[in-house]
Write a protein that holds these residues in place. Structure first.
Motif, PDB file in Angstrom:
ATOM      1  N   GLU A 230      45.647  -5.281 -19.315  1.00  0.00           N
ATOM      2  CA  GLU A 230      44.503  -4.362 -19.274  1.00  0.00           C
ATOM      3  C   GLU A 230      44.426  -3.727 -17.893  1.00  0.00           C
ATOM      4  OE1 GLU A 230      39.595  -4.441 -19.389  1.00  0.00           O
ATOM      5  OE2 GLU A 230      40.752  -6.292 -19.651  1.00  0.00           O
ATOM      6  N   GLU A 231      44.326  -2.400 -17.845  1.00  0.00           N
ATOM      7  CA  GLU A 231      44.233  -1.725 -16.561  1.00  0.00           C
ATOM      8  C   GLU A 231      42.833  -1.850 -15.989  1.00  0.00           C
ATOM      9  OE1 GLU A 231      45.544   2.396 -14.308  1.00  0.00           O
ATOM     10  OE2 GLU A 231      45.345   2.395 -16.511  1.00  0.00           O
ATOM     11  N   LEU A 232      42.757  -2.153 -14.701  1.00  0.00           N
ATOM     12  CA  LEU A 232      41.491  -2.246 -13.977  1.00  0.00           C
ATOM     13  C   LEU A 232      41.377  -1.084 -13.014  1.00  0.00           C
ATOM     14  CD1 LEU A 232      41.743  -6.083 -13.258  1.00  0.00           C
ATOM     15  CD2 LEU A 232      40.458  -4.965 -15.094  1.00  0.00           C
ATOM     16  N   ARG A 233      40.306  -1.076 -12.205  1.00  0.00           N
ATOM     17  CA  ARG A 233      40.160   0.000 -11.226  1.00  0.00           C
ATOM     18  C   ARG A 233      41.312  -0.011 -10.229  1.00  0.00           C
ATOM     19  NH1 ARG A 233      34.125  -1.615 -10.902  1.00  0.00           N
ATOM     20  NH2 ARG A 233      33.075   0.031 -12.085  1.00  0.00           N
ATOM     21  N   LYS A 234      41.699   1.146  -9.793  1.00  0.00           N
ATOM     22  CA  LYS A 234      42.827   1.262  -8.870  1.00  0.00           C
ATOM     23  C   LYS A 234      42.459   0.685  -7.510  1.00  0.00           C
ATOM     24  CE  LYS A 234      44.769   5.259 -11.238  1.00  0.00           C
ATOM     25  NZ  LYS A 234      45.726   4.409 -11.984  1.00  0.00           N
ATOM     26  N   ILE A 235      43.488   0.337  -6.734  1.00  0.00           N
ATOM     27  CA  ILE A 235      43.280  -0.326  -5.447  1.00  0.00           C
ATOM     28  C   ILE A 235      43.303   0.667  -4.287  1.00  0.00           C
ATOM     29  CG2 ILE A 235      44.131  -2.536  -6.264  1.00  0.00           C
ATOM     30  CD1 ILE A 235      46.774  -1.917  -4.810  1.00  0.00           C
ATOM     31  N   ASN A 238      39.922   6.763  -4.900  1.00  0.00           N
ATOM     32  CA  ASN A 238      40.291   7.941  -5.684  1.00  0.00           C
ATOM     33  C   ASN A 238      39.082   8.807  -6.020  1.00  0.00           C
ATOM     34  OD1 ASN A 238      39.015   6.420  -7.612  1.00  0.00           O
ATOM     35  ND2 ASN A 238      40.629   6.587  -9.160  1.00  0.00           N
ATOM     36  N   SER A 239      38.070   8.746  -5.123  1.00  0.00           N
ATOM     37  CA  SER A 239      36.878   9.602  -5.229  1.00  0.00           C
ATOM     38  C   SER A 239      36.085   9.365  -6.511  1.00  0.00           C
ATOM     39  CB  SER A 239      37.268  11.086  -5.126  1.00  0.00           C
ATOM     40  OG  SER A 239      37.882  11.350  -3.892  1.00  0.00           O
ATOM     41  N   ASP A 240      36.159   8.178  -7.047  1.00  0.00           N
ATOM     42  CA  ASP A 240      35.339   7.795  -8.188  1.00  0.00           C
ATOM     43  C   ASP A 240      34.020   7.271  -7.635  1.00  0.00           C
ATOM     44  OD1 ASP A 240      34.045   6.414 -10.243  1.00  0.00           O
ATOM     45  OD2 ASP A 240      35.932   5.883 -11.222  1.00  0.00           O
ATOM     46  N   ASP A 241      32.927   7.952  -7.927  1.00  0.00           N
ATOM     47  CA  ASP A 241      31.638   7.588  -7.342  1.00  0.00           C
ATOM     48  C   ASP A 241      31.206   6.166  -7.697  1.00  0.00           C
ATOM     49  OD1 ASP A 241      31.394  10.025  -6.128  1.00  0.00           O
ATOM     50  OD2 ASP A 241      30.198  10.916  -7.731  1.00  0.00           O
ATOM     51  N   SER A 242      31.758   5.612  -8.776  1.00  0.00           N
ATOM     52  CA  SER A 242      31.329   4.283  -9.186  1.00  0.00           C
ATOM     53  C   SER A 242      31.879   3.193  -8.274  1.00  0.00           C
ATOM     54  CB  SER A 242      31.765   4.003 -10.629  1.00  0.00           C
ATOM     55  OG  SER A 242      33.167   3.890 -10.728  1.00  0.00           O
ATOM     56  N   ASP A 285      34.858  -6.105 -10.902  1.00  0.00           N
ATOM     57  CA  ASP A 285      36.083  -5.319 -10.747  1.00  0.00           C
ATOM     58  C   ASP A 285      36.016  -4.478  -9.475  1.00  0.00           C
ATOM     59  OD1 ASP A 285      38.592  -4.256 -11.280  1.00  0.00           O
ATOM     60  OD2 ASP A 285      37.830  -2.718 -12.655  1.00  0.00           O
ATOM     61  N   LEU A 286      35.508  -5.087  -8.400  1.00  0.00           N
ATOM     62  CA  LEU A 286      35.380  -4.399  -7.120  1.00  0.00           C
ATOM     63  C   LEU A 286      35.991  -5.249  -6.003  1.00  0.00           C
ATOM     64  CD1 LEU A 286      31.693  -3.095  -7.374  1.00  0.00           C
ATOM     65  CD2 LEU A 286      33.790  -1.739  -7.597  1.00  0.00           C
ATOM     66  N   TRP A 287      36.421  -4.565  -4.948  1.00  0.00           N
ATOM     67  CA  TRP A 287      37.011  -5.208  -3.770  1.00  0.00           C
ATOM     68  C   TRP A 287      36.082  -5.070  -2.573  1.00  0.00           C
ATOM     69  CZ3 TRP A 287      41.873  -7.553  -3.959  1.00  0.00           C
ATOM     70  CH2 TRP A 287      42.643  -7.292  -5.107  1.00  0.00           C
ATOM     71  N   THR A 288      36.116  -6.074  -1.684  1.00  0.00           N
ATOM     72  CA  THR A 288      35.354  -6.058  -0.445  1.00  0.00           C
ATOM     73  C   THR A 288      36.286  -6.428   0.698  1.00  0.00           C
ATOM     74  OG1 THR A 288      33.340  -6.763  -1.589  1.00  0.00           O
ATOM     75  CG2 THR A 288      33.397  -7.033   0.817  1.00  0.00           C
ATOM     76  N   GLU A 289      36.259  -5.672   1.783  1.00  0.00           N
ATOM     77  CA  GLU A 289      37.096  -6.015   2.924  1.00  0.00           C
ATOM     78  C   GLU A 289      36.513  -7.212   3.655  1.00  0.00           C
ATOM     79  OE1 GLU A 289      39.524  -3.935   6.627  1.00  0.00           O
ATOM     80  OE2 GLU A 289      37.908  -2.818   5.624  1.00  0.00           O
TER      81      GLU A 289
END
Length: 339
Positions: A230-235, A238-242, A285-289
Motif C-alpha cells: 500500500e502506498e503511503l505519503r511520500k517522504i 510535495n506541496s500537499d497542504d495536508s 502517516d506523518l514524519w517528525t524530524e
C-alpha cells in the motif's frame, strides 16, 4: 565494489535546531574491527553485526558479533562460513539468524547464497540459495544492497542490484518451518537498492534507496497476510497542504530501527553523508524530524533495536575511512550534548 555515494562528505553532525527532541548517547566502541557495509539485526534481545569491509586492512570480513545491552558487552560468535562479503542482508526468524546475498569483491558476481545461524549450537548451516517457487522462472539473480525484514517468523528480502548495477523490485520470503523460498508480491514502488525497512506490528515499511541512478521519494507498507503493498505519503515535500512540512528524507545507504511503535531513519545521504534523523508515526502517516545523529555523519552503518531502544554503529565517511563507534537513541529525551 562497495556501495558508494558521492565522496564529498560532511565531517561531523550538528544540532542547529534546539527544539528538536531526542538524545543520542555514545557507548563503548564495537569490539570488532572498524568496518562499513556490514549487516546486522536483532535476535533474542541481542544485537547481531558481522561481515563488511575494513579500509585499513583492505579486507572483506567474515567475523560475527552479538551485543548484550543489559551487560553492555560484546561477544564474538562463530565466523560466517560463506565468502566474506559486503552489502549482505540479515533477518531473524523462528529463533535463528539468516544472512545472505552481497558481494565478495573477487568473483565479479553478486551472491545469492543464504546461511542459518543457530545461537543454541553456535553453528552456521547453508540453506537453499535465493530462488523462486515459480516452476516457470525459478532462477533469481545474485544481488547486493537488498532490503530485509521479518514478520511473524518469516523472513523477506527484496530489491537490490546485480553486477551491472541494475536495480530490482521483486521480493521473496523464507519460511523456516518449510525450509524454502517463495515468490511474493513485487515491491509496490520503484526498483531500488540500499533501501531501509522497519516493522511495526504486523506491517513492514520500506523507503529510501537508489533506483538506477535516481533517489525515489515513494513510501510503502507491506501487509504480509494479504501479500499486498500500500502506498503511503511520500517522504519529500510535495506541496500537499495536508502534510507539507519541508520533508527531506530522501537518501540511500541509511539505517532504520523502531522504538515504542514508531519507525526511525538515520544517517545515509545523497551526494554527502548525513546525520539527520526522522521519526515515522504509523497512526498519522506523518514524519517528525528528531535530534540529529551525534556521531560523525556516515552511511553504510548498521542499526538494530533492543528492548525498544535503537542502536547505530559502524559505517563510513568518504571512501577511505570507517568507524567502530556506537550510539544509543532515546527518541523522547531532551537533547544533551555528548562530551
Amino acid at each position: 565494489m562497495l556501495a558508494i555515494i558521492a565522496p564529498t562528505m560532511v565531517s561531523c553532525s550538528g544540532n542547529d535546531d534546539d527544539d528538536l527532541v531526542g538524545n543520542w548517547v555514545k557507548l563503548g566502541d564495537f569490539s570488532g574491527s572498524p568496518r562499513t557495509s556490514a549487516t546486522g539485526t536483532t535476535l533474542n534481545d541481542l544485537g547481531y553485526i558481522g561481515l563488511g569491509y575494513n579500509y585499513t586492512q583492505d579486507e572483506r570480513l567474515s567475523d560475527f558479533w552479538t551485543y548484550d545491552a543489559d551487560r553492555n558487552t560484546w561477544d564474538q560468535i562463530a565466523d560466517f562460513p560463506g565468502n566474506a562479503r559486503t552489502n549482505a542482508v540479515s533477518f531473524a526468524a523462528d529463533g535463528k539468524l539468516y544472512v545472505g546475498s552481497g558481494f565478495d569483491g573477487t568473483s565479479g558476481e553478486r551472491l545469492k547464497d543464504f546461511w542459518e545461524y543457530n545461537p543454541t549450537t553456535n553453528q552456521w548451516t547453508e540453506i537453499a540459495e535465493l530462488q523462486s517457487d515459480n516452476v516457470n522462472s525459478p532462477n533469481v539473480d545474485g544481488r547486493e544492497g537488498m532490503t530485509a525484514f521479518s514478520i511473524n517468523g518469516v523472513g523477506y528480502v527484496l530489491g537490490g542490484s546485480d553486477a551491472d548495477g541494475t536495480a530490482y523490485k521483486d521480493m521473496y520470503a523464507y519460511d523456516p518451518a518449510i525450509g524454502s523460498w517463495s515468490k511474493k508480491a513485487d515491491f509496490g514502488g520503484s526498483k531500488r537498492a540500499n533501501a531501509v525497512a522497519f516493522v511495526i506490528g504486523d506491517y513492514a515499511y520500506v523507503c529510501t534507496g537508489i533506483s538506477n541512478g535516481s533517489y525515489p521519494n515513494d513510501f510503502y507498507r507491506y501487509d504480509a497476510v494479504q501479500d499486498r503493498w500500500e502506498e503511503l505519503r511520500k517522504i519529500s515535500d510535495n506541496s500537499d497542504d495536508s502534510y507539507d512540512d519541508d520533508y527531506d528524507i530522501i537518501r540511500t545507504n541509511a539505517v532504520a530501527f523502531t522504538a515504542d511503535g514508531k519507525g526511525y531513519i538515520a544517517t545515509g545521504g545523497r551526494g554527502s553523508s548525513g546525520s539527520d534523523v526522522w521519526e515515522y508515526d504509523p497512526t498519522t502517516d506523518l514524519w517528525t524530524e528528531k535530534t540529529s545523529f551525534e556521531g560523525s555523519s556516515r552511511y553504510n552503518a548498521v542499526a538494530f533495536t533492543i528492548d525498544g531502544v535503537g542502536y547505530v554503529l559502524t559505517g563510513q565517511q568518504g571512501t577511505t575511512s570507517n568507524f567502530d563507534d556506537m550510539f544509543r537513541f532515546d527518541p523522547n529525551a531532551e537533547y544533551e550534548e555528548n562530551d
